[in-house]
Design an enzyme around this catalytic site. Structure first.
Site, PDB file in Angstrom:
ATOM      1  N   CYS A 114      54.114  13.991   1.496  1.00  0.00           N
ATOM      2  CA  CYS A 114      55.235  14.933   1.385  1.00  0.00           C
ATOM      3  C   CYS A 114      56.359  14.434   0.482  1.00  0.00           C
ATOM      4  O   CYS A 114      57.203  15.220   0.047  1.00  0.00           O
ATOM      5  CB  CYS A 114      55.786  15.276   2.760  1.00  0.00           C
ATOM      6  SG  CYS A 114      54.599  16.184   3.775  1.00  0.00           S
ATOM      7  N   HIS A 247      63.127  17.873   1.150  1.00  0.00           N
ATOM      8  CA  HIS A 247      61.757  18.267   1.491  1.00  0.00           C
ATOM      9  C   HIS A 247      61.826  19.278   2.632  1.00  0.00           C
ATOM     10  O   HIS A 247      62.528  19.084   3.613  1.00  0.00           O
ATOM     11  CB  HIS A 247      60.954  17.034   1.904  1.00  0.00           C
ATOM     12  CG  HIS A 247      59.630  17.367   2.515  1.00  0.00           C
ATOM     13  ND1 HIS A 247      58.763  18.273   1.941  1.00  0.00           N
ATOM     14  CD2 HIS A 247      59.041  16.945   3.661  1.00  0.00           C
ATOM     15  CE1 HIS A 247      57.683  18.374   2.705  1.00  0.00           C
ATOM     16  NE2 HIS A 247      57.828  17.592   3.750  1.00  0.00           N
ATOM     17  N   ASN A 277      55.863  23.933   5.632  1.00  0.00           N
ATOM     18  CA  ASN A 277      55.868  22.645   4.925  1.00  0.00           C
ATOM     19  C   ASN A 277      54.705  22.625   3.933  1.00  0.00           C
ATOM     20  O   ASN A 277      53.547  22.556   4.333  1.00  0.00           O
ATOM     21  CB  ASN A 277      55.736  21.515   5.960  1.00  0.00           C
ATOM     22  CG  ASN A 277      55.716  20.128   5.330  1.00  0.00           C
ATOM     23  OD1 ASN A 277      55.614  19.991   4.110  1.00  0.00           O
ATOM     24  ND2 ASN A 277      55.792  19.109   6.164  1.00  0.00           N
TER      25      ASN A 277
END
Ligand code: COA
Length: 321
Positions: A114, A247, A277
């Protein structure tokens, strides 16, 4: 040239949308639980025919169009992905071919889950500043939903598919001010996909495993710390941040990070409700969203920060325009 500068952005989300209500038809979950714990309302899911490079291709074409460049102007491609098309070659090489680029320039993947986009941006920025490239395509592209066990309500509600891209160009004016990267491999057990291809079979689980609470605590700490590190390195303070682009894992993580940094909610770009996500794609998708909404003005200071499995994390400060 002293700097690299963002001159174009693009994003792509697959057409298929899966809402929280859709998930609750086959899973013991509900929209209210998912929304209050994560801020997520829906996620996009790639079709079986779409590879990660197909998502990256559309995002890249849109970024090139917004930069006013032709594909052949690109002399470096860095793709951040943890869900590549195949074991090898890299998704960046596949993307180079799909873009019709045949100029012999470098294309490679960066894998930092990520936080991958920050690692890719830092790499491309340094390569440009050192004179190795002039126009880089920096892409975050993921088909994370392929790594999900759709019967595990603790993980499958959290992720979505997508791609974001930006064109980074050599410049005498900033641009990327600095990037700060970190990793702590001893934390790799709290979030992973342990599977491996071995002897023609998948060895260990091919699905996401996560200790949600441990990830949450780690994420909030390091997102704020790395942003503060980047600010201090440039002699800046959190009050100087015009836009925080974190993020997009979870709205509670983003809220807690913004609060730690004393950045007000109206200065935080948030796309997590509609996208979930998307791992390495989340920051370039958020940048593309902010750019297309007209949020960012020339000269404004953007703080990008991401964390993911590894653990790996980092922050970049960018002057827009
Ligand atoms: N729907 C309904 N109930 C769920 C659920 C879901 N989708 N997922 C878990 N639950 C249940 C659990 O089984 C547990 O039930 P129990 O008390 O009967 O055992 C209960 O909800 C609480 O679970 P818990 O894991 O303590 O919830 P939480 O408040 O910590 O929230 C996360 C869980 C995953 C939302 C939270 O830990 C988180 O956001 N972590 C970070 C995740 C992340 O962003 N990862 C990627 C980082 S790059």
């Amino acid at each position: 040239m002293k700097y690299s500068r963002i001159i174009g952005t693009g994003g792509y989300l697959p057409e298929k949308v899966v809402t929280n209500d859709d998930l609750s038809k086959t899973l013991d979950t509900n929209d209210e639980w998912i929304r209050t714990r994560t801020g997520i309302r829906q996620r996009h899911v790639a079709s079986p025919e779409q590879d990660t490079s197909d998502l990256a291709l559309i995002a890249s074409q849109r970024a090139l169009a917004s930069a006013g460049l032709a594909a052949d102007d690109i002399d470096l491609i860095v793709v951040a992905t943890t869900t590549p098309d195949m074991v090898f070659p890299s998704t960046a090489c596949v993307l180079q071919d799909k873009l019709g680029i045949n100029n012999g320039s470098a294309a490679f993947d960066v894998q930092a889950v990520c936080s991958g986009f920050i690692f890719a941006l830092a790499t491309a920025d340094r390569m440009i500043v050192s004179g190795m490239a002039k126009n880089a395509l920096v892409v975050g592209a993921e088909t994370m939903t392929r790594t999900l066990d759709w019967t595990d309500r603790g993980t499958c509600v959290l992720f979505g598919d997508g791609a974001g891209a930006l064109v980074l160009q050599a410049s005498e004016t900033p641009g990327v001010l600095s990037s700060h990267l970190h990793s702590e491999g001893r934390q790799r057990h709290i979030l992973n996909v342990p599977g491996q291809i071995r002897d023609g079979k998948i060895y260990r689980s091919p699905f996401v495993y996560m200790d949600g609470g441990a990830v949450f605590r780690f994420a909030v700490r390091v997102l704020a710390e790395s942003t503060e590190e980047a600010l201090a390195h440039n002699g800046l303070q959190s009050a100087d941040i015009d836009w925080l682009v974190p993020h997009q894992a979870n709205s509670r993580i983003m809220d807690a990070t913004a609060k730690k940094l004393s950045v007000p909610p109206e200065k935080v770009i948030s796309t997590v409700a509609g996208q979930a996500n998307t791992s390495a794609a989340s920051i370039p998708l958020a940048l593309d969203y902010g750019a297309r909404q007209g949020c960012f003005k020339p000269g404004q200071l953007l703080a990008l920060t991401a964390v993911g499995s590894g653990f790996a994390w980092g922050a970049s400060l960018v002057r827009w325009g």
